[in-house]
Design an enzyme around this catalytic site. Structure first.
Site, PDB file in Angstrom:
ATOM      1  N   ASP A 167     -11.242  43.350  97.268  1.00 37.85           N
ATOM      2  CA  ASP A 167     -13.187  42.423  96.403  1.00 37.85           C
ATOM      3  C   ASP A 167     -13.309  43.331  96.423  1.00 37.85           C
ATOM      4  O   ASP A 167     -13.604  44.793  97.054  1.00 37.85           O
ATOM      5  CB  ASP A 167     -13.476  41.703  97.426  1.00 37.85           C
ATOM      6  N   ASP A 191     -10.573  39.835  94.464  1.00 34.15           N
ATOM      7  CA  ASP A 191     -12.374  39.071  93.936  1.00 34.15           C
ATOM      8  C   ASP A 191     -12.736  39.960  93.884  1.00 34.15           C
ATOM      9  O   ASP A 191     -13.300  40.724  94.431  1.00 34.15           O
ATOM     10  CB  ASP A 191     -11.856  38.225  95.208  1.00 34.15           C
ATOM     11  N   ASN A 224      -5.780  38.166  94.205  1.00 34.96           N
ATOM     12  CA  ASN A 224      -6.156  36.449  93.651  1.00 34.96           C
ATOM     13  C   ASN A 224      -7.095  36.300  92.243  1.00 34.96           C
ATOM     14  O   ASN A 224      -6.447  34.857  92.003  1.00 34.96           O
ATOM     15  CB  ASN A 224      -6.793  36.105  94.557  1.00 34.96           C
ATOM     16  N   LYS A 229     -15.299  33.421  95.278  1.00 32.26           N
ATOM     17  CA  LYS A 229     -14.679  33.212  95.838  1.00 32.26           C
ATOM     18  C   LYS A 229     -15.510  32.373  97.241  1.00 32.26           C
ATOM     19  O   LYS A 229     -15.932  33.659  97.904  1.00 32.26           O
ATOM     20  CB  LYS A 229     -13.179  33.064  96.540  1.00 32.26           C
TER      21      LYS A 229
HETATM   22 CA    CA Z   1      -9.796  38.155  98.140  1.00 33.81          CA
END
Ligand code: CA
Length: 289
Positions: A167, A191, A224, A229
């Site tokens: 991320d 993400d 993802n 998120k």
């Molecule tokens: Ca993640």
């Protein structure tokens, strides 16, 4: 520089670790431009374990007008690796570029460019550029009231896990009050921002998330792929905290993320979504509760 020097402008130290040793609350360690290379059998680039005191930060700042670059790409200890490992509070980092932390163990999760742990709190991370790491750019594992201000995190990708852990920014702390403001996350393989399973309230505001969920520099799917998120406790009904956090997501823009622009990720109890803009994501707003 030389760590046997007195640490003055004309006779500087060589390493940031030596700067930390000399610094007291309220001091500023100025870092000259150029490359600082960390390599060999190291698992931690720089360990920060000396705190400032309330409103008396120890400051690790780029020398005015110069650009210090920390290159961790040569570190190869058989371990999960850290660029900056922060176990202290009341620190302020400004104007630094960090890159290249590798994933050495292929059967475990990611390494980290910057990781906050041991209740690292009240720190400021400002104007940093975190990129091309095989793990998250900045990851808050434990700590509260940290401010991440105008930081870029991009092109992070953990190839040995198909990119599922990198991320741009992760906030997963029991402590509350962590804020991401004016940050940009792009081309991270998982993400852009991820607050999954954070019992403490996190805020992301005035920030950008784009092109996440792909291998960096390509449109090849990886992890993802959410821009922001912001939750996730509903994924596992056995792991609810006593008080479910109500995260704050406001004044952001998300575009061209592979899966969602803004994603509640099964979060129970609600999230404050205020004045966000999304376009050209797989799904722009997925507020799945
Ligand atoms: Ca993640």
């Amino acid at each position: 520089g030389n760590d046997a020097n007195p640490g003055t402008e004309t006779q500087p130290f060589a390493t940031l670790a030596r700067g930390q040793m000399a610094a007291a609350a309220g001091d500023t360690v100025l870092i000259r431009g150029g490359e600082y290379v960390y390599s060999g059998n190291l698992s931690v680039g720089v360990l920060f374990n000396k705190s400032g005191s309330a409103n008396q930060h120890i400051k690790y700042w780029a020398y005015p007008g110069e650009r210090p670059i920390f290159d961790f790409s040569g570190m190869n200890a058989q371990a999960r690796l850290y660029g900056f490992r922060v176990q202290a509070s009341w620190l302020h980092f400004r104007g630094l570029e960090l890159h290249g932390v590798q994933q050495i163990l292929t059967d475990q999760n990611e390494s980290w460019c910057i990781r906050l742990e041991s209740n690292a709190s009240n720190n400021v991370f400002e104007n940093l550029d975190l990129h091309h790491n095989e793990g998250p750019g900045l990851f808050i594992a434990a700590g509260s009231n940290n401010l991440v201000l105008n930081v870029d995190s991009h092109d992070n990708y953990d190839p040995d896990r198909n990119g599922e852990n990198s991320d741009g920014f992760g906030c997963h702390s029991t402590g509350a009050g962590n804020v991401f403001r004016g940050c940009r996350a792009w081309w991270n393989s998982d993400d852009g921002f991820d607050f999954i399973n954070s019992p403490g309230v996190c805020t992301v505001e005035y920030s950008w998330a784009f092109l996440n969920g792909y291998q960096p520099g390509t449109m090849t799917a990886a992890g993802n792929g959410a821009g922001i998120k912001a939750g996730g406790f509903g994924l596992d009904t056995g792991s609810f905290p006593a008080t479910v956090p109500r995260h704050v997501v406001r004044f952001n823009v998300a575009f061209q993320n592979r899966s969602q622009g803004f994603y509640a990720n099964h979060h129970p109890g609600g999230i404050d979504w205020i004045h966000n803009t999304a376009f050209n994501n797989g799904v722009n707003f997925n507020l799945l509760a």
